[in-house]
Design a protein around this motif. Structure first.
Motif, PDB file in Angstrom:
ATOM      1  N   TRP A 196       0.824  -1.214   0.000  1.00 36.69           N
ATOM      2  CA  TRP A 196       0.000   0.000   0.000  1.00 36.69           C
ATOM      3  C   TRP A 196       0.857   1.262   0.000  1.00 36.69           C
ATOM      4  O   TRP A 196       0.625   2.187  -0.765  1.00 36.69           O
ATOM      5  CB  TRP A 196      -0.938   0.007   1.208  1.00 36.69           C
ATOM      6  CG  TRP A 196      -2.003  -1.029   1.152  1.00 36.69           C
ATOM      7  CD1 TRP A 196      -2.576  -1.574   0.030  1.00 36.69           C
ATOM      8  CD2 TRP A 196      -2.632  -1.670   2.275  1.00 36.69           C
ATOM      9  NE1 TRP A 196      -3.522  -2.509   0.383  1.00 36.69           N
ATOM     10  CE2 TRP A 196      -3.589  -2.589   1.746  1.00 36.69           C
ATOM     11  CE3 TRP A 196      -2.509  -1.575   3.655  1.00 36.69           C
ATOM     12  CZ2 TRP A 196      -4.383  -3.398   2.565  1.00 36.69           C
ATOM     13  CZ3 TRP A 196      -3.299  -2.366   4.466  1.00 36.69           C
ATOM     14  CH2 TRP A 196      -4.231  -3.264   3.927  1.00 36.69           C
ATOM     15  N   PHE A 197       1.831   1.299   0.902  1.00 32.92           N
ATOM     16  CA  PHE A 197       2.671   2.498   1.009  1.00 32.92           C
ATOM     17  C   PHE A 197       3.780   2.513  -0.038  1.00 32.92           C
ATOM     18  O   PHE A 197       4.176   3.577  -0.509  1.00 32.92           O
ATOM     19  CB  PHE A 197       3.264   2.599   2.419  1.00 32.92           C
ATOM     20  CG  PHE A 197       2.256   2.944   3.480  1.00 32.92           C
ATOM     21  CD1 PHE A 197       1.923   4.263   3.728  1.00 32.92           C
ATOM     22  CD2 PHE A 197       1.634   1.958   4.220  1.00 32.92           C
ATOM     23  CE1 PHE A 197       0.998   4.605   4.700  1.00 32.92           C
ATOM     24  CE2 PHE A 197       0.696   2.281   5.202  1.00 32.92           C
ATOM     25  CZ  PHE A 197       0.372   3.604   5.435  1.00 32.92           C
TER      26      PHE A 197
ATOM     27  N   GLY B  63       8.087   6.744   5.272  1.00 30.37           N
ATOM     28  CA  GLY B  63       8.619   7.529   4.170  1.00 30.37           C
ATOM     29  C   GLY B  63       7.509   8.077   3.292  1.00 30.37           C
ATOM     30  O   GLY B  63       7.509   9.264   2.933  1.00 30.37           O
ATOM     31  N   ALA B  64       6.532   7.239   2.958  1.00 35.22           N
ATOM     32  CA  ALA B  64       5.397   7.684   2.152  1.00 35.22           C
ATOM     33  C   ALA B  64       4.569   8.726   2.894  1.00 35.22           C
ATOM     34  O   ALA B  64       4.102   9.706   2.300  1.00 35.22           O
ATOM     35  CB  ALA B  64       4.525   6.489   1.772  1.00 35.22           C
TER      36      ALA B  64
ATOM     37  N   LEU C   2       6.406  12.022   2.810  1.00 28.87           N
ATOM     38  CA  LEU C   2       6.369  12.614   1.471  1.00 28.87           C
ATOM     39  C   LEU C   2       4.985  13.153   1.132  1.00 28.87           C
ATOM     40  O   LEU C   2       4.853  14.264   0.593  1.00 28.87           O
ATOM     41  CB  LEU C   2       6.779  11.560   0.440  1.00 28.87           C
ATOM     42  CG  LEU C   2       6.773  11.989  -1.024  1.00 28.87           C
ATOM     43  CD1 LEU C   2       7.877  13.018  -1.284  1.00 28.87           C
ATOM     44  CD2 LEU C   2       6.964  10.781  -1.934  1.00 28.87           C
ATOM     45  N   LEU C   3       3.937  12.379   1.442  1.00 22.54           N
ATOM     46  CA  LEU C   3       2.562  12.733   1.086  1.00 22.54           C
ATOM     47  C   LEU C   3       1.658  12.609   2.308  1.00 22.54           C
ATOM     48  O   LEU C   3       0.785  11.736   2.364  1.00 22.54           O
ATOM     49  CB  LEU C   3       2.058  11.808  -0.026  1.00 22.54           C
ATOM     50  CG  LEU C   3       2.893  11.755  -1.311  1.00 22.54           C
ATOM     51  CD1 LEU C   3       2.505  10.548  -2.150  1.00 22.54           C
ATOM     52  CD2 LEU C   3       2.714  13.040  -2.112  1.00 22.54           C
ATOM     53  N   PRO C   4       1.839  13.457   3.310  1.00 18.27           N
ATOM     54  CA  PRO C   4       1.114  13.293   4.575  1.00 18.27           C
ATOM     55  C   PRO C   4      -0.406  13.360   4.461  1.00 18.27           C
ATOM     56  O   PRO C   4      -1.120  12.737   5.248  1.00 18.27           O
ATOM     57  CB  PRO C   4       1.642  14.448   5.444  1.00 18.27           C
ATOM     58  CG  PRO C   4       2.161  15.448   4.461  1.00 18.27           C
ATOM     59  CD  PRO C   4       2.696  14.656   3.316  1.00 18.27           C
TER      60      PRO C   4
ATOM     61  N   VAL D  83      13.707  10.346   8.131  1.00 18.78           N
ATOM     62  CA  VAL D  83      14.967  11.045   7.828  1.00 18.78           C
ATOM     63  C   VAL D  83      15.307  10.940   6.342  1.00 18.78           C
ATOM     64  O   VAL D  83      15.762  11.911   5.730  1.00 18.78           O
ATOM     65  CB  VAL D  83      16.111  10.474   8.692  1.00 18.78           C
ATOM     66  CG1 VAL D  83      17.458  11.028   8.247  1.00 18.78           C
ATOM     67  CG2 VAL D  83      15.877  10.803  10.162  1.00 18.78           C
ATOM     68  N   PHE D  84      15.093   9.766   5.758  1.00 23.05           N
ATOM     69  CA  PHE D  84      15.404   9.556   4.343  1.00 23.05           C
ATOM     70  C   PHE D  84      14.667  10.562   3.466  1.00 23.05           C
ATOM     71  O   PHE D  84      15.266  11.201   2.591  1.00 23.05           O
ATOM     72  CB  PHE D  84      15.025   8.129   3.943  1.00 23.05           C
ATOM     73  CG  PHE D  84      15.395   7.776   2.528  1.00 23.05           C
ATOM     74  CD1 PHE D  84      16.582   7.119   2.239  1.00 23.05           C
ATOM     75  CD2 PHE D  84      14.541   8.082   1.466  1.00 23.05           C
ATOM     76  CE1 PHE D  84      16.926   6.790   0.931  1.00 23.05           C
ATOM     77  CE2 PHE D  84      14.873   7.765   0.155  1.00 23.05           C
ATOM     78  CZ  PHE D  84      16.069   7.116  -0.106  1.00 23.05           C
ATOM     79  N   ILE D  85      13.365  10.713   3.686  1.00 23.16           N
ATOM     80  CA  ILE D  85      12.569  11.622   2.842  1.00 23.16           C
ATOM     81  C   ILE D  85      12.920  13.074   3.110  1.00 23.16           C
ATOM     82  O   ILE D  85      13.023  13.885   2.173  1.00 23.16           O
ATOM     83  CB  ILE D  85      11.061  11.377   3.063  1.00 23.16           C
ATOM     84  CG1 ILE D  85      10.680   9.976   2.608  1.00 23.16           C
ATOM     85  CG2 ILE D  85      10.235  12.422   2.310  1.00 23.16           C
ATOM     86  CD1 ILE D  85      10.943   9.692   1.139  1.00 23.16           C
TER      87      ILE D  85
END
Length: 305
Positions: free
Chosen positions: A94-95, A155-156, A159-161, A210-212
């Motif tokens: 999904w993510f 991460g997803a 990026l797209l909260p 942290v990655f994003i």
């Protein structure tokens, strides 16, 4: 059965299907272990299966880990329970689809691998450093892709909260709240029977965030991993056939394989006209209407601001 095998081969042949490949590897390992477990249990050799699974699980004891360092990787491709792998793979899919759509396949792999490694290291460090876990270090082991899946999920969500999932019985919910719920749940269970696993979840979640954030500021933590992936792919890439032309007495090597591989993964920086066009499309039809290339261009443009 042959059709299933052919389908799997086709998925692995597609370089962009990183998410599907990760899931297929997890499923293949699970099914292999399941078959082995059944055979060895029926033949009254269950201790052999225990030995096999122990070579794949991540031990908490540092002296044991030093003898099996590969378990830092193998543990997050290994599952021993059908509901465990089912939940992890659905969560990952999904993510992971969002990361794949907006950032490309290689970022899915980076988040998965780095999250799994970070979760494993945090598990080992905290089990050996905190007095609460001292009595449980010896004999404690961990397996499952939860930490790696948490990394992709957070991460997803970073990026797209505000992206929404339509959940059964609950309706549309923003993914940042879904991720937050599971982080709080893991935090609450760090003193429970699966404390190690939940500590690893938090480690994976931290890496995803942290990655994003670093990627949005122009720093890609996955670059060393991409270099390894490129070397690995070159080792197994079929060499192009030689084409000899006797009339001109010259030897040519076809470059079609390399040109297609290099051009498929590059997204050029969009100009202002393209950005305006993409934003207009979003205002009319929403993010879901964008193509993969448009999503990646929009993200690339946002890094320059």
């Amino acid at each position: 059965m042959s059709n299933i095998v052919d389908d799997v081969k086709r998925e692995f042949a597609k370089s962009e299907n990183a998410l599907v490949k990760i899931i297929l590897v997890n499923v293949a390992v699970f099914l292999t272990l399941l078959l082995l477990k059944i055979i060895l249990t029926l033949s009254q050799s269950a201790n052999v299966y225990t030995a096999v699974i122990n070579t794949l699980q991540l031990p908490a004891a540092t002296n044991e880990f030093l003898y099996r360092p590969w378990t830092l990787i193998t543990y997050f491709f290994t599952h021993d329970d059908i509901f465990h792998i089912l939940f992890n793979m659905l969560f990952l899919y999904w993510f992971g689809k969002l990361i794949d759509e907006y950032l490309g396949a290689k970022r899915v792999i980076a988040l998965y691998m780095l999250g799994g490694i970070a979760g494993g290291l945090i598990y080992i460090v905290l089990y050996n450093a905190l007095p609460y876990f001292q009595a449980h270090v010896e004999g404690s082991r961990m397996l499952g892709a939860s930490a790696a899946a948490f990394s992709v999920a957070v991460g997803a969500s970073t990026l797209l909260p505000n992206y929404t999932f339509n959940l059964i019985f609950l309706g549309p919910i923003r993914i940042k709240f879904i991720a937050l719920f599971y982080i709080i749940l893991s935090l609450a269970q760090t003193v429970g029977p699966n404390a190690g696993g939940n500590l690893a979840h938090l480690g994976g979640a931290f890496v995803g965030y942290v990655f994003i954030k670093l990627l949005q500021s122009g720093t890609d933590l996955g670059k060393p991993l991409y270099a390894v992936m490129n070397v690995w792919s070159r080792l197994f890439r079929k060499r192009p056939s030689m084409q000899v032309t006797y009339r001109e007495r010259q030897v040519y090597r076809s470059t079609s394989v390399y040109s297609s591989a290099s051009s498929s993964g590059t997204i050029e920086m969009p100009d202002q006209t393209e950005i305006d066009s993409i934003l207009d499309k979003i205002s009319k039809s929403g993010y879901e209407s964008l193509t993969r290339e448009e999503k990646q261009k929009l993200f690339k443009a946002s890094q320059q601001k």
